[in-house]
Scaffold this active site. Structure first.
Site, PDB file in Angstrom:
ATOM      1  N   GLU A  95       0.850  -1.203   0.000  1.00 41.55           N
ATOM      2  CA  GLU A  95       0.000   0.000   0.000  1.00 41.55           C
ATOM      3  C   GLU A  95       0.877   1.240   0.000  1.00 41.55           C
ATOM      4  OE1 GLU A  95      -2.605   1.597  -0.371  1.00 41.55           O
ATOM      5  OE2 GLU A  95      -4.330   0.909   0.775  1.00 41.55           O
ATOM      6  N   ASP A  96       0.387   2.312  -0.585  1.00 42.77           N
ATOM      7  CA  ASP A  96       1.140   3.567  -0.543  1.00 42.77           C
ATOM      8  C   ASP A  96       1.074   4.191   0.845  1.00 42.77           C
ATOM      9  OD1 ASP A  96      -1.596   4.113  -0.767  1.00 42.77           O
ATOM     10  OD2 ASP A  96      -1.388   5.580  -2.364  1.00 42.77           O
ATOM     11  N   ASP A  99      -4.121   5.573   6.109  1.00 46.73           N
ATOM     12  CA  ASP A  99      -4.645   6.798   6.710  1.00 46.73           C
ATOM     13  C   ASP A  99      -5.683   6.392   7.771  1.00 46.73           C
ATOM     14  OD1 ASP A  99      -5.203   9.573   6.897  1.00 46.73           O
ATOM     15  OD2 ASP A  99      -6.673   9.481   5.296  1.00 46.73           O
ATOM     16  N   PHE A 148      -1.745  16.146   4.249  1.00 45.83           N
ATOM     17  CA  PHE A 148      -1.989  15.488   2.977  1.00 45.83           C
ATOM     18  C   PHE A 148      -0.726  15.584   2.136  1.00 45.83           C
ATOM     19  CE2 PHE A 148      -3.738  14.525  -1.154  1.00 45.83           C
ATOM     20  CZ  PHE A 148      -4.609  13.494  -0.831  1.00 45.83           C
ATOM     21  N   ARG A 161       1.723  12.495  -9.081  1.00 42.63           N
ATOM     22  CA  ARG A 161       2.230  11.128  -8.858  1.00 42.63           C
ATOM     23  C   ARG A 161       3.678  11.008  -9.320  1.00 42.63           C
ATOM     24  NH1 ARG A 161      -2.197   7.844  -7.540  1.00 42.63           N
ATOM     25  NH2 ARG A 161      -4.154   8.324  -8.600  1.00 42.63           N
TER      26      ARG A 161
HETATM   27  P1  IMP Z   1      -7.567   4.969   4.176  1.00 41.90           P
HETATM   28  O1  IMP Z   1      -8.589   3.985   3.752  1.00 41.90           O
HETATM   29  O2  IMP Z   1      -8.193   6.171   4.840  1.00 41.90           O
HETATM   30  O3  IMP Z   1      -6.464   4.379   5.034  1.00 41.90           O
HETATM   31  O4  IMP Z   1      -6.937   5.576   2.895  1.00 41.90           O
HETATM   32  C1  IMP Z   1      -6.084   4.928   2.104  1.00 41.90           C
HETATM   33  C2  IMP Z   1      -5.983   5.578   0.741  1.00 41.90           C
HETATM   34  O5  IMP Z   1      -6.298   6.972   0.764  1.00 41.90           O
HETATM   35  C3  IMP Z   1      -4.548   5.502   0.270  1.00 41.90           C
HETATM   36  O6  IMP Z   1      -4.298   4.286  -0.387  1.00 41.90           O
HETATM   37  C4  IMP Z   1      -4.450   6.706  -0.624  1.00 41.90           C
HETATM   38  O7  IMP Z   1      -4.871   6.380  -1.925  1.00 41.90           O
HETATM   39  C5  IMP Z   1      -5.412   7.718  -0.023  1.00 41.90           C
HETATM   40  N1  IMP Z   1      -4.709   8.694   0.821  1.00 41.90           N
HETATM   41  C6  IMP Z   1      -4.742   8.787   2.166  1.00 41.90           C
HETATM   42  N2  IMP Z   1      -3.974   9.802   2.611  1.00 41.90           N
HETATM   43  C7  IMP Z   1      -3.416  10.348   1.506  1.00 41.90           C
HETATM   44  C8  IMP Z   1      -2.475  11.434   1.308  1.00 41.90           C
HETATM   45  O8  IMP Z   1      -1.981  12.115   2.231  1.00 41.90           O
HETATM   46  N3  IMP Z   1      -2.145  11.684   0.011  1.00 41.90           N
HETATM   47  C9  IMP Z   1      -2.636  10.974  -1.045  1.00 41.90           C
HETATM   48  N4  IMP Z   1      -3.503   9.958  -0.890  1.00 41.90           N
HETATM   49  C10 IMP Z   1      -3.883   9.645   0.367  1.00 41.90           C
END
Ligand code: IMP
Length: 171
Positions: A95-96, A99, A148, A161
């Site tokens: 995963e990138d 959050d 962010f 990206r």
């Molecule tokens: P989560 O489900 O809230 O954990 O979000 C995960 C996804 O939200 C990541 O795989 C990203 O694609 C996107 N995301 C969350 N925070 C960021 C950020 O700071 N920058 C860009 N994408 C984010």
């Protein structure tokens, strides 16, 4: 919204990604199957595999996350499924960023149901202060504050990206 300060330089990222690759390889010396989440993890994955010697296979999944903007809807949708089975494989989800944790938790649930031998997760970035669910991540690149970020695969409205570094987005 534009990238402002550099949070992590390309040099810092490269060094940490090489360490993560070595850690994963050490844990799975014989074979490992990496499942990357599109689109954000594509650069992380490509640097990760190029730092690994020996057997490694890949597959991709696409999930919906943020439509546009910087807040999560909390809703996760499967847009593209895997090409191959996970049955009996040593699987690491790539995963990138984690959050709220909702995306990764959803992914772990659906992939665990496919009978991998082992299922672990790796993320380049983690924002623990934003977590809404308790999700386990075995390999974490960097822990960051609640901001962010873009670059190195991560986008804001599909832009940035291509940056080699990770930058904070400000208004
Ligand atoms: P989560 O489900 O809230 O954990 O979000 C995960 C996804 O939200 C990541 O795989 C990203 O694609 C996107 N995301 C969350 N925070 C960021 C950020 O700071 N920058 C860009 N994408 C984010």
């Amino acid at each position: 919204m534009h990238p402002t300060e550099i949070l992590l330089s390309n040099e810092q990222i490269q060094k940490r990604v090489a360490e993560l690759a070595a850690e994963i390889r050490r844990d799975f010396p014989d074979d490992v199957h990496l499942v990357a989440v599109l689109k954000g993890a594509f650069i992380f994955l490509s640097d990760l595999v190029r730092n690994m010697t020996g057997p490694v296979s890949l597959d991709f999944m696409a999930l919906s996350s943020y439509a546009k903007g910087t807040t999560s809807s909390g809703e996760v949708r499967l847009l593209k499924d895997l090409d191959t089975t996970l049955d009996g494989k040593n699987v690491v989800i790539i995963e990138d960023i984690v959050d709220t944790g909702l995306t990764l938790l959803y992914l772990q649930d659906i992939l665990r149901a496919r009978n991998p031998k082992v299922l672990r997760s790796a993320c380049l970035l983690s924002k623990p202060s934003r977590r809404q669910v308790d999700v386990k991540v075995e390999y974490v690149g960097f822990t960051i504050d609640d901001c962010f970020v873009v670059g190195y695969g991560l986008d804001y409205a599909e832009q940035y990206r291509n940056l080699r570094h990770i930058a904070v987005v400000g208004s």
